[in-house]
Design an enzyme around this catalytic site. Sequence first.
Site, PDB file in Angstrom:
ATOM      1  N   ARG A   1       0.861  -1.183   0.000  1.00 15.64           N
ATOM      2  CA  ARG A   1       0.000   0.000   0.000  1.00 15.64           C
ATOM      3  C   ARG A   1       0.897   1.233   0.000  1.00 15.64           C
ATOM      4  NH1 ARG A   1      -3.663  -2.703  -1.419  1.00 15.64           N
ATOM      5  NH2 ARG A   1      -5.594  -3.166  -0.312  1.00 15.64           N
TER       6      ARG A   1
ATOM      7  N   GLU B   1      -3.620   7.746  -4.098  1.00 17.46           N
ATOM      8  CA  GLU B   1      -4.023   7.288  -5.440  1.00 17.46           C
ATOM      9  C   GLU B   1      -5.332   7.952  -5.856  1.00 17.46           C
ATOM     10  OE1 GLU B   1      -4.179   3.020  -5.148  1.00 17.46           O
ATOM     11  OE2 GLU B   1      -2.076   2.938  -4.589  1.00 17.46           O
TER      12      GLU B   1
ATOM     13  N   HIS C   1      -1.597   0.764  -9.630  1.00 17.49           N
ATOM     14  CA  HIS C   1      -2.188  -0.218  -8.701  1.00 17.49           C
ATOM     15  C   HIS C   1      -2.856  -1.371  -9.474  1.00 17.49           C
ATOM     16  CE1 HIS C   1      -4.032  -0.711  -4.419  1.00 17.49           C
ATOM     17  NE2 HIS C   1      -3.820  -1.892  -5.000  1.00 17.49           N
TER      18      HIS C   1
HETATM   19  O1  LIG Z   1      -4.642  -3.937  -3.581  1.00 21.67           O
HETATM   20  C1  LIG Z   1      -5.258  -4.905  -3.832  1.00 21.67           C
HETATM   21  C2  LIG Z   1      -5.766  -5.825  -2.860  1.00 21.67           C
HETATM   22  O2  LIG Z   1      -5.651  -5.575  -1.660  1.00 21.67           O
HETATM   23  O3  LIG Z   1      -6.318  -6.855  -3.273  1.00 21.67           O
END
Ligand SMILES: O=CC(=O)O
Length: 313
Positions: free
Chosen positions: A232, A261, A279
């Site tokens: 993250r 983001e 992401h």
């Molecule tokens: O970031 C993506 C997830 O947590 O699946």
Amino acid sequence: MGSISVLLVGKVLPYLEQELDKRYNLFRGIDPSQRAAVLRDHASSIRAVVASSSGGPDAALIEALPKLEIVSSFSVGVDRIDLQKCKEKGVRVTNTPDVLTDEVADLTIGLILAVLRRICECDRYVRSGNWKKGDYKLTTKFSGKTLGILGLGRIGAAVAKRAEGFDCSICYYSRNEKPDSKYKYYPSVVELASNCDVLVVACPLTPETHHIINREVINALGPKGVLINIGRGKHVDEPELVSALLEGRLGGAGLDVFEKEPHVPEELFGLENVVLLPHVGSATVETRTAMADLVLDNLEAHFLGKPLLTPLV
Ligand SMILES: O=CC(=O)O
């Protein structure tokens, strides 16, 4: 189940939204004003919330839904969900582990190679016609390097397994040493960073891991070190990362996630030792479909009174 009210609060695959619409009385509450209107009229009937990495229920939303029974997240990370409040209220929580492990691990290796071998920059070099003026400069080898993994959970272990294929030495840091692991353990992130060439962030985001990659860790990784973040954005102190890259205190970075983001620090756009992704760790048709099916299966199991497939709370 068409009479069961479900509230969607995070962005999900269109297929999942369509299926939720077919199977439940679905309310859309991703947009704050849309959500306020739904809560005004339907708060007392909503029994399930569907979350994702872009949005989940905080304590206030959980409190506002007196009939809430389950939060099912279209993500493995559940940092958007107030788990403590769910526990207090007896609300079940599910996520999508396992089905995305290979995908995220594959992309992690891709990011490492992209940064070390400058794959994206080489592509730009060819497209811009610069190759006709001379060959691209030499880059850095990955095979045989030392890979540090922050968080040896499912994804961290899958990255390690792939890196073994590149003859890497593998070391890790996690809250507790894993007695069965063959990889070298360091009892702090700074020690891990001081002893590896490439550091991969693969741990869950919790209050303890917020900004776990700070100035000290970045300096320990050093001007030849590379940071890869597939966890993250908030794992990393982003302004510190940006200044380390601009000042040459860090060798490079491969980032799939960012603190705010979809906003990415523009100072990074001109750096060729940085690879930036929007992401997309789990973002393939196959994996996102499997994640969607797991969300649907967890909801169905819950409402049929069967055991949840991937319970967290
Ligand atoms: O970031 C993506 C997830 O947590 O699946």
